[in-house]
Motif scaffolding. Structure first.
Motif, PDB file in Angstrom:
ATOM      1  N   ARG A  43       4.803   2.690   3.794  1.00  0.00           N
ATOM      2  CA  ARG A  43       4.634   1.781   4.758  1.00  0.00           C
ATOM      3  C   ARG A  43       5.549   0.387   4.707  1.00  0.00           C
ATOM      4  O   ARG A  43       5.806  -0.040   5.804  1.00  0.00           O
ATOM      5  CB  ARG A  43       2.865   1.312   4.920  1.00  0.00           C
ATOM      6  N   PRO A  44       5.480  -0.131   3.552  1.00  0.00           N
ATOM      7  CA  PRO A  44       6.441  -1.438   3.566  1.00  0.00           C
ATOM      8  C   PRO A  44       7.652  -1.279   4.255  1.00  0.00           C
ATOM      9  O   PRO A  44       7.868  -2.426   5.010  1.00  0.00           O
ATOM     10  CB  PRO A  44       6.623  -1.960   2.282  1.00  0.00           C
ATOM     11  N   PRO A  45       8.581  -0.111   4.131  1.00  0.00           N
ATOM     12  CA  PRO A  45       9.943  -0.275   4.949  1.00  0.00           C
ATOM     13  C   PRO A  45       9.711  -0.143   6.315  1.00  0.00           C
ATOM     14  O   PRO A  45      10.879  -0.295   7.116  1.00  0.00           O
ATOM     15  CB  PRO A  45      10.507   0.823   4.198  1.00  0.00           C
ATOM     16  N   LEU A  46       8.472   0.135   6.977  1.00  0.00           N
ATOM     17  CA  LEU A  46       8.228   0.706   8.308  1.00  0.00           C
ATOM     18  C   LEU A  46       8.780  -0.765   9.123  1.00  0.00           C
ATOM     19  O   LEU A  46       9.377  -0.797   9.928  1.00  0.00           O
ATOM     20  CB  LEU A  46       6.707   0.656   8.707  1.00  0.00           C
ATOM     21  N   SER A  47       8.287  -2.037   8.638  1.00  0.00           N
ATOM     22  CA  SER A  47       8.480  -3.159   9.410  1.00  0.00           C
ATOM     23  C   SER A  47       9.539  -3.954   9.140  1.00  0.00           C
ATOM     24  O   SER A  47      10.138  -4.842   9.601  1.00  0.00           O
ATOM     25  CB  SER A  47       7.138  -4.333   9.228  1.00  0.00           C
ATOM     26  N   SER A 293      -2.315  -4.452  -1.526  1.00  0.00           N
ATOM     27  CA  SER A 293      -0.954  -4.277  -1.935  1.00  0.00           C
ATOM     28  C   SER A 293      -0.651  -2.664  -2.137  1.00  0.00           C
ATOM     29  O   SER A 293      -1.430  -2.018  -2.478  1.00  0.00           O
ATOM     30  CB  SER A 293      -0.844  -5.129  -3.284  1.00  0.00           C
ATOM     31  N   VAL A 294       0.579  -2.567  -2.205  1.00  0.00           N
ATOM     32  CA  VAL A 294       1.094  -1.115  -2.736  1.00  0.00           C
ATOM     33  C   VAL A 294       0.547  -0.757  -4.179  1.00  0.00           C
ATOM     34  O   VAL A 294       0.243   0.051  -4.534  1.00  0.00           O
ATOM     35  CB  VAL A 294       2.627  -1.030  -2.218  1.00  0.00           C
ATOM     36  N   GLN A 295       0.911  -1.895  -5.033  1.00  0.00           N
ATOM     37  CA  GLN A 295       0.907  -1.915  -6.175  1.00  0.00           C
ATOM     38  C   GLN A 295      -0.810  -1.571  -6.865  1.00  0.00           C
ATOM     39  O   GLN A 295      -1.076  -0.576  -7.443  1.00  0.00           O
ATOM     40  CB  GLN A 295       1.037  -3.250  -6.915  1.00  0.00           C
ATOM     41  N   ASN A 296      -1.822  -2.283  -5.994  1.00  0.00           N
ATOM     42  CA  ASN A 296      -2.969  -1.834  -6.241  1.00  0.00           C
ATOM     43  C   ASN A 296      -3.542  -0.496  -5.639  1.00  0.00           C
ATOM     44  O   ASN A 296      -4.173   0.125  -6.345  1.00  0.00           O
ATOM     45  CB  ASN A 296      -3.864  -2.913  -5.582  1.00  0.00           C
ATOM     46  N   ALA A 297      -2.871  -0.166  -4.740  1.00  0.00           N
ATOM     47  CA  ALA A 297      -3.381   1.165  -3.905  1.00  0.00           C
ATOM     48  C   ALA A 297      -2.889   2.107  -4.964  1.00  0.00           C
ATOM     49  O   ALA A 297      -3.729   3.114  -5.303  1.00  0.00           O
ATOM     50  CB  ALA A 297      -2.668   1.446  -2.747  1.00  0.00           C
ATOM     51  N   VAL A 298      -1.744   2.350  -5.552  1.00  0.00           N
ATOM     52  CA  VAL A 298      -1.120   3.152  -6.654  1.00  0.00           C
ATOM     53  C   VAL A 298      -1.785   3.126  -7.779  1.00  0.00           C
ATOM     54  O   VAL A 298      -2.667   4.058  -8.461  1.00  0.00           O
ATOM     55  CB  VAL A 298       0.263   3.025  -6.697  1.00  0.00           C
ATOM     56  N   ASP A 299      -2.095   1.838  -8.646  1.00  0.00           N
ATOM     57  CA  ASP A 299      -2.701   1.804  -9.775  1.00  0.00           C
ATOM     58  C   ASP A 299      -4.037   2.315  -9.803  1.00  0.00           C
ATOM     59  O   ASP A 299      -4.604   2.956 -10.824  1.00  0.00           O
ATOM     60  CB  ASP A 299      -2.389   0.670 -10.294  1.00  0.00           C
ATOM     61  N   GLN A 300      -4.677   1.689  -8.650  1.00  0.00           N
ATOM     62  CA  GLN A 300      -6.295   2.044  -8.703  1.00  0.00           C
ATOM     63  C   GLN A 300      -6.573   3.435  -8.334  1.00  0.00           C
ATOM     64  O   GLN A 300      -7.408   4.172  -9.105  1.00  0.00           O
ATOM     65  CB  GLN A 300      -6.888   1.088  -7.751  1.00  0.00           C
ATOM     66  N   ALA A 301      -5.755   4.032  -7.626  1.00  0.00           N
ATOM     67  CA  ALA A 301      -6.026   5.580  -7.175  1.00  0.00           C
ATOM     68  C   ALA A 301      -5.362   6.355  -8.343  1.00  0.00           C
ATOM     69  O   ALA A 301      -6.189   7.352  -8.695  1.00  0.00           O
ATOM     70  CB  ALA A 301      -4.923   6.054  -6.171  1.00  0.00           C
ATOM     71  N   GLU A 302      -4.375   5.861  -9.210  1.00  0.00           N
ATOM     72  CA  GLU A 302      -4.105   6.766 -10.502  1.00  0.00           C
ATOM     73  C   GLU A 302      -5.050   6.720 -11.226  1.00  0.00           C
ATOM     74  O   GLU A 302      -5.418   7.556 -12.232  1.00  0.00           O
ATOM     75  CB  GLU A 302      -2.746   6.424 -10.944  1.00  0.00           C
ATOM     76  N   PHE A 321       3.189  -8.411  -5.988  1.00  0.00           N
ATOM     77  CA  PHE A 321       3.562  -8.289  -4.857  1.00  0.00           C
ATOM     78  C   PHE A 321       4.843  -8.611  -4.494  1.00  0.00           C
ATOM     79  O   PHE A 321       5.480  -9.241  -5.384  1.00  0.00           O
ATOM     80  CB  PHE A 321       2.669  -9.267  -3.780  1.00  0.00           C
ATOM     81  N   TRP A 322       5.360  -8.337  -3.287  1.00  0.00           N
ATOM     82  CA  TRP A 322       6.768  -8.799  -2.838  1.00  0.00           C
ATOM     83  C   TRP A 322       6.855  -8.899  -1.358  1.00  0.00           C
ATOM     84  O   TRP A 322       5.977  -8.386  -0.806  1.00  0.00           O
ATOM     85  CB  TRP A 322       7.743  -7.870  -3.512  1.00  0.00           C
ATOM     86  N   SER A 323       7.887  -9.869  -0.928  1.00  0.00           N
ATOM     87  CA  SER A 323       8.175  -9.990   0.420  1.00  0.00           C
ATOM     88  C   SER A 323       9.561 -10.253   0.475  1.00  0.00           C
ATOM     89  O   SER A 323       9.965 -11.065  -0.222  1.00  0.00           O
ATOM     90  CB  SER A 323       7.462 -11.296   1.055  1.00  0.00           C
ATOM     91  N   ASP A 324      10.124  -9.512   1.385  1.00  0.00           N
ATOM     92  CA  ASP A 324      11.667  -9.718   1.603  1.00  0.00           C
ATOM     93  C   ASP A 324      11.640 -10.230   3.166  1.00  0.00           C
ATOM     94  O   ASP A 324      11.253  -9.861   4.171  1.00  0.00           O
ATOM     95  CB  ASP A 324      12.301  -8.188   2.011  1.00  0.00           C
ATOM     96  N   GLN A 325      12.516 -11.302   3.197  1.00  0.00           N
ATOM     97  CA  GLN A 325      12.725 -12.185   4.451  1.00  0.00           C
ATOM     98  C   GLN A 325      14.211 -12.679   4.413  1.00  0.00           C
ATOM     99  O   GLN A 325      14.567 -13.646   3.601  1.00  0.00           O
ATOM    100  CB  GLN A 325      11.774 -13.280   4.548  1.00  0.00           C
ATOM    101  N   TYR A 326      14.993 -12.122   5.409  1.00  0.00           N
ATOM    102  CA  TYR A 326      16.524 -12.346   5.499  1.00  0.00           C
ATOM    103  C   TYR A 326      17.113 -12.051   4.207  1.00  0.00           C
ATOM    104  O   TYR A 326      16.821 -10.969   3.713  1.00  0.00           O
ATOM    105  CB  TYR A 326      16.647 -13.790   5.850  1.00  0.00           C
ATOM    106  N   ASP A 327      17.959 -12.773   3.500  1.00  0.00           N
ATOM    107  CA  ASP A 327      18.359 -12.765   2.037  1.00  0.00           C
ATOM    108  C   ASP A 327      17.467 -13.184   1.084  1.00  0.00           C
ATOM    109  O   ASP A 327      17.862 -13.453   0.136  1.00  0.00           O
ATOM    110  CB  ASP A 327      19.713 -13.066   1.843  1.00  0.00           C
TER     111      ASP A 327
END
Length: 405
Positions: A43-47, A293-302, A321-327
């Protein structure tokens, strides 16, 4: 009685659960029920990259269709669950059919908060950004020269602002709190991110809420703000948080709070039902939290998959977590909840900064802005339980490596 594992939700956590079980050589029948009409995807790359046209959708898929066949995973798309019957261990689908389970996993995620219809939330041209359908609809709207109002100055809203500017739109961000990132980051981080956006000609209006959106022929054309001003817009993006999808759990009589309550093994109040990802409230230190967060979704599920497969290892989240905004790449390690002290540190190169959070003298999190070294070092400190000397940390000449010892 079947030994089938049923996973409700085909997002990051649902896929991670199934993949981990197969990696553990657990061969029980698995059925994944997904409401969307596409295979599980990132999902993160969607936006960001997808919306910018830099990444095709097939590159977002976790695995192609044949992977599910090869791993004997029954994945059913465009499928909604209406009810969980715990007494008979069945889930009831939208067509009225029943599916039996031995173990049930809820990875139902979260839903973006919508604006009420009374203030224009149901107008055409008002969007949230959560799934592929949202991104596809936004892609048709986000054209150079158009005016977009972004409601909410959190990470979702600011990332949307960066994408909109990259696509040539005129962008206004409003934030009801007295500053952007009020709920999730320190003032120092917010100050740096604000400067970045203003350097890209984004208008940021803090301490400013929305009174109502203005429509014409069912389409949004403007907005009246809390200070009485009116602005003309062509579309609006709502980024005011999410709500855990816990309806099924609540109606089934499971314990819920601000999400589905689970223990350190991801078990709900029913021992045959587990939950993971954004829909859960999990134990962390001396409280319960939701980690979106993606990290928690993966780690908790695993971690839950290990328990389901016969292990008994508790899950102790180490958030990042991470957030990409411009450069600008903002990387966050730890969880700053309840912090009472921060230290702003300049990085080794221009534009690099880090904000270090402390609670009662203990280091709890770091925000690293274009500073990978600070992020990696802070993450190692958190994993090792190290609280660095604050005076040394504040000195920009101190080599971060020496703080690891």
């Amino acid at each position: 009685m079947t030994d089938r594992l049923v996973i409700i939700g085909a997002g990051q956590a649902g896929f991670a659960m199934a993949a981990k079980l197969r990696a553990l050589k657990d061969n029980r029948p698995i059925t994944i029920l997904g409401a969307e009409d596409v295979l599980p995807y990132q999902r993160p790359p969607l936006s960001k990259k997808y919306l910018l046209g830099e990444m095709s959708f097939d590159r977002l898929l976790f695995r192609p269709e044949n992977w599910y066949v090869d791993n004997d995973i029954d994945i059913r798309l465009s499928t909604w669950v209406e009810q969980i019957r715990r007494d008979s261990k069945q889930v009831i689908l939208q067509d009225g059919s029943a599916l039996e389970y031995s173990t049930l996993v809820l990875t139902t995620g979260a839903t973006p908060r919508q604006l009420p219809a009374a203030i224009g939330g149901d107008l055409e041209g008002v969007y949230v950004a959560r799934d592929k359908r949202d991104a596809d609809r936004l892609a048709e709207e986000m054209r150079p020269g158009r005016r977009v109002l972004i409601i909410g100055g959190g990470y979702i809203g600011l990332e949307a602002a960066a994408v909109a500017r990259h696509l040539g739109l005129e962008v206004t961000v409003i934030e009801m709190a007295d500053r952007i990132l009020q709920r999730v980051a320190a003032k120092e981080t917010a100050d740096i991110i604000r400067v970045v956006h203003r350097s890209h000609d984004v208008v940021i209006r803090e301490s400013t809420g929305l009174r109502h959106l203005i429509g014409r022929d069912g389409r949004v054309v403007g907005a009246e703000l809390s200070d009485g001003s009116v602005i003309d817009i062509d579309l609006a993006i709502v980024g005011i948080g999410v709500v855990a999808n816990d309806r099924l759990a609540k109606e089934a009589g499971l314990d819920v709070g601000n999400g589905i309550l689970v223990d350190e093994f991801a078990r709900t109040s029913d021992p045959s039902i587990f939950a993971a990802g954004d829909c859960t409230m999990l134990p962390w230190e001396d409280r319960r939290i939701r980690l979106e967060s993606v990290q928690n979704a993966v780690d908790q599920a695993e971690a839950a998959a290990v328990v389901i497969a016969g292990g008994e290892a508790p899950y102790h989240p180490k958030p990042w977590f991470w957030s990409d905004q411009y450069d600008v790449k903002l990387q966050i390690a730890g969880f700053n909840l309840g912090y009472d002290e921060t230290i702003l540190r300049a990085g080794a190169r221009d534009g690099a900064h880090s904000v270090w959070y402390f609670r009662k003298g203990r280091f709890v999190a770091v925000d690293a802005i274009n500073d990978a070294k600070a992020y990696v070092t802070g993450k190692k400190m958190l994993e090792s339980g190290i609280s660095p000397d604050r005076s040394l940390l504040a000195d920009p000449t101190t080599d971060l490596k020496q703080l690891l010892s």
